[in-house]
Design an enzyme around this catalytic site. Structure first.
Site, short mmCIF file in Angstrom:
data_model
loop_
_atom_site.label_atom_id
_atom_site.label_comp_id
_atom_site.label_asym_id
_atom_site.label_seq_id
_atom_site.Cartn_x
_atom_site.Cartn_y
_atom_site.Cartn_z
N LYS A 203 4.52 3.94 -6.71
CA LYS A 203 3.56 4.43 -7.70
C LYS A 203 2.39 3.46 -7.69
CE LYS A 203 2.24 4.95 -12.42
NZ LYS A 203 2.35 4.39 -13.77
N TYR B 178 6.20 -0.29 -7.70
CA TYR B 178 5.18 0.05 -8.69
C TYR B 178 4.13 -1.05 -8.61
CZ TYR B 178 3.42 1.22 -13.45
OH TYR B 178 2.66 1.56 -14.54
#
Length: 293
Positions: A166, A138
């Site tokens: 992400k 992330y």
């Protein structure tokens, strides 16, 4: 005639963490939200930025993971295990696996300055603890102060076994660069909710969308239109998605306000945040009325 179609985007609703008026975890309200989303989205992204994860203790995060797995099913949950310490991320990983979680997300280290070696060791500890479960990095440089270049992330993915990423903030702005740098099997989601069409056309997997936690249908309609190659339906759905962003501002407080107006939990923030004013309240009320089935 439809335009060339693309694979349907996966929409992961970045769910807020709902608290009662005293700021205590309201597990029943969170379960109600998970149930309300049901099959309107493709999965739940739990205890992320929208979920105010820095303000949650270990037990609260695991309670949310358990509730999400019980409500949505293990394969439809991505549980965020990012923490300020590698030790805490590993503990969250181990406890989540014991609940049946098979998909995890991990923010880069944050607060203290780090180099790529520290980032690699952090991710490696998490992927080792995760075993054969999927771990997605992330990247959110504005929140963490850590910038990972696309080529560096490609190397980290190979050495640590990260299955995807992400991308939020400035990292999401470079989505195409990350896609080109990474092998096709490494899956990529964008945290830029309304950029779904561009993400899919750039070879991405989908979006992690806080806005869809409050209004799932515009984003589902957009995903369907892009997959079908229906330009007219895509324009209409994009306008709806843009209207959601304009009303809610993309913030956890706006998302919670919209859920409160739909009678799902209170809009209490545990982390300090700006108050939504009468203008925002009214704009969200109009959107709730417009999107009501």
């Amino acid at each position: 005639m439809p335009e060339s179609s693309f694979p349907r985007a996966e929409i992961l609703a970045a769910v807020p963490t709902l608290f009662d008026e005293r700021g205590e975890l309201d597990l029943a309200a969170n379960i109600r939200l998970y149930r309300a989303l049901g099959d309107r989205v493709d999965g739940l992204f739990v205890a992320g930025t929208t979920g105010e994860f820095p303000a949650l203790d270990h037990g609260e995060r695991i309670a949310l993971a358990r509730a999400a797995v019980d409500t949505a099913g293990a394969n439809r949950v991505v549980f965020h295990v990012g923490a300020a310490s590698t030790r805490d991320s590993v503990r969250l990983t181990e406890d989540a696996l014991a609940l049946g979680v098979r998909r995890l997300a991990a923010l880069t280290p944050y607060y203290l300055p780090v180099d790529l070696g520290a980032v690699e060791r952090h991710f490696a500890a998490i992927t080792t603890a995760a075993g054969d479960a999927h771990v997605y990095g992330y990247l959110f440089p504005e929140r963490t102060g850590v910038v990972v270049e696309p080529a560096d992330y490609a190397r980290l993915s190979e050495t640590t076994g990260l299955a995807g990423a992400k991308l939020s903030g400035a990292a999401a702005d470079r989505f195409s660069d990350f896609r080109r740098a990474l092998p096709e099997h490494v899956r990529l989601w964008s945290g830029a909710d309304t950029a779904l069409a561009g993400v899919v056309r750039a070879g991405g997997t989908g979006i992690v969308s806080g806005l869809s936690a409050a209004f799932a249908e515009p984003f589902a309609a957009l995903a369907d239109a892009v997959a079908d190659g229906d330009a007219d339906a895509e324009r209409a759905a994009q306008a709806r998605a843009d209207a959601v962003l304009a009303a809610l501002g993309g913030s956890p407080e706006g998302i919670k306000n919209a859920l409160r107006q739909q009678e799902i939990g209170a809009d209490t923030m545990r982390m300090p945040a700006p108050l939504t004013g009468p203008g925002t309240d009214a704009a969200i009320a109009r959107l709730v009325a417009a999107e009501r089935p």
